[in-house]
Write an enzyme that holds these catalytic residues in place. Structure first.
Site, short mmCIF file in Angstrom:
data_model
loop_
_atom_site.label_atom_id
_atom_site.label_comp_id
_atom_site.label_asym_id
_atom_site.label_seq_id
_atom_site.Cartn_x
_atom_site.Cartn_y
_atom_site.Cartn_z
N HIS A 96 -15.96 3.29 3.32
CA HIS A 96 -14.56 3.76 3.21
C HIS A 96 -13.80 3.17 2.05
CE1 HIS A 96 -14.55 6.08 6.95
NE2 HIS A 96 -15.30 5.11 7.45
N GLN A 97 -14.50 2.67 1.03
CA GLN A 97 -13.77 2.20 -0.15
C GLN A 97 -13.42 3.40 -1.02
OE1 GLN A 97 -15.86 -0.54 -2.74
NE2 GLN A 97 -13.99 -1.08 -3.86
N ASP B 199 0.86 -1.19 0.00
CA ASP B 199 0.00 0.00 0.00
C ASP B 199 0.89 1.25 0.00
OD1 ASP B 199 -3.21 0.58 1.05
OD2 ASP B 199 -1.76 2.23 1.07
N ILE B 200 0.56 2.20 -0.86
CA ILE B 200 1.38 3.40 -1.03
C ILE B 200 1.29 4.33 0.19
CG2 ILE B 200 -0.33 4.87 -2.21
CD1 ILE B 200 3.24 4.41 -3.44
N HIS C 235 -10.33 -5.07 -3.22
CA HIS C 235 -8.99 -5.30 -2.67
C HIS C 235 -9.07 -5.69 -1.20
CE1 HIS C 235 -9.97 -0.99 -2.45
NE2 HIS C 235 -9.34 -0.98 -1.29
N PHE C 236 -8.13 -6.51 -0.80
CA PHE C 236 -8.02 -6.97 0.58
C PHE C 236 -6.75 -6.35 1.18
CE2 PHE C 236 -11.18 -10.44 0.59
CZ PHE C 236 -11.46 -10.49 -0.76
N HIS C 237 -6.92 -5.64 2.28
CA HIS C 237 -5.77 -5.09 2.99
C HIS C 237 -5.26 -6.15 3.98
CE1 HIS C 237 -6.72 -0.67 2.27
NE2 HIS C 237 -7.92 -1.19 2.07
P1 AMP Z 1 -9.78 1.53 0.40
O1 AMP Z 1 -10.13 2.69 1.29
O2 AMP Z 1 -10.10 0.21 1.03
O3 AMP Z 1 -10.38 1.67 -0.98
O4 AMP Z 1 -8.21 1.57 0.26
C1 AMP Z 1 -7.54 1.94 -0.89
C2 AMP Z 1 -6.08 1.79 -0.59
O5 AMP Z 1 -5.36 1.85 -1.79
C3 AMP Z 1 -5.51 2.89 0.33
O6 AMP Z 1 -4.96 2.30 1.50
C4 AMP Z 1 -4.44 3.55 -0.53
O7 AMP Z 1 -3.32 3.94 0.20
C5 AMP Z 1 -4.12 2.46 -1.55
N1 AMP Z 1 -3.61 2.93 -2.83
C6 AMP Z 1 -4.16 3.84 -3.64
N2 AMP Z 1 -3.40 4.00 -4.75
C7 AMP Z 1 -2.35 3.17 -4.62
C8 AMP Z 1 -1.22 2.86 -5.43
N3 AMP Z 1 -1.01 3.47 -6.60
N4 AMP Z 1 -0.36 1.94 -5.00
C9 AMP Z 1 -0.54 1.33 -3.83
N5 AMP Z 1 -1.59 1.55 -3.00
C10 AMP Z 1 -2.49 2.47 -3.40
#
Ligand code: AMP
Length: 156
Positions: free
Chosen positions: A104-105, A42-43, A111-113
């Site tokens: 919060h998406q 995650d960035i 995607h799975f964190h």
């Molecule tokens: P969500 O709130 O579950 O949609 O989380 C989206 C996640 O994507 C966030 O934690 C961001 O930091 C991550 N994210 C967005 N763009 C990128 C990227 N280019 N590379 C890696 N992670 C990203």
């Protein structure tokens, strides 16, 4: 080329930043890839080791994934979780999966964190996921009715 991050509501599911990462149009810090799944850091991590696991299928939310894409992600999640735990030195972690803006998406590609939960906070590293859990009490009659509704939906 630098990595990019923005709130990505996307015009179509194949237009999101994650679809661009899958197609190689945008770089990522890749940790794993197979025919159906990609995992990368995650960035904007909320903990050291914060990793995202995505299907290559361009589905916006979990409920829109095919059984095959879901199975492909499920097959590698335990292995990825073990690897992230070993690399981060954490024994506790959360798997978070947000669906819909209200939940919060931010990126409309499922995607799975995998988020390590450190026992202590290292300098420059996040504390992991904080969770509010506003629980109630399950009413027996309501539960019975709810089970029926879910069973009907499952038959569709
Ligand atoms: P969500 O709130 O579950 O949609 O989380 C989206 C996640 O994507 C966030 O934690 C961001 O930091 C991550 N994210 C967005 N763009 C990128 C990227 N280019 N590379 C890696 N992670 C990203």
């Amino acid at each position: 080329m630098a990595c990019h991050y923005y709130f990505d509501m996307g015009t179509t599911t194949s237009d999101t930043i994650f679809s661009k990462i899958i197609r190689g149009e945008i770089p990522c810090h890749r940790v794993y890839e197979d025919d159906h799944v990609l995992a990368f850091l995650d960035i904007n991590p909320i903990a050291y080791g914060h990793t995202l696991v995505i299907p290559k299928q361009a589905a916006a939310t979990l409920d829109r994934m095919s059984d095959e894409a879901g199975a492909a992600v499920g097959r590698v999640l335990p292995r990825l979780a073990r690897a992230v735990m070993e690399a981060s030195g954490c024994s506790a972690y959360n798997v978070l999966q947000n669906n819909g803006g209200l939940a919060h998406q931010a990126v409309m590609h499922v995607h799975f964190h995998i988020i390590p939960k450190p026992a202590t906070t290292g300098v420059g590293h996040g504390v992991g996921l904080g969770i509010g859990w506003p629980s109630g009490k399950l009413d027996a009659a309501e539960a019975k009715e709810l089970i029926e509704k879910i069973k009907i939906a499952l038959r569709r």
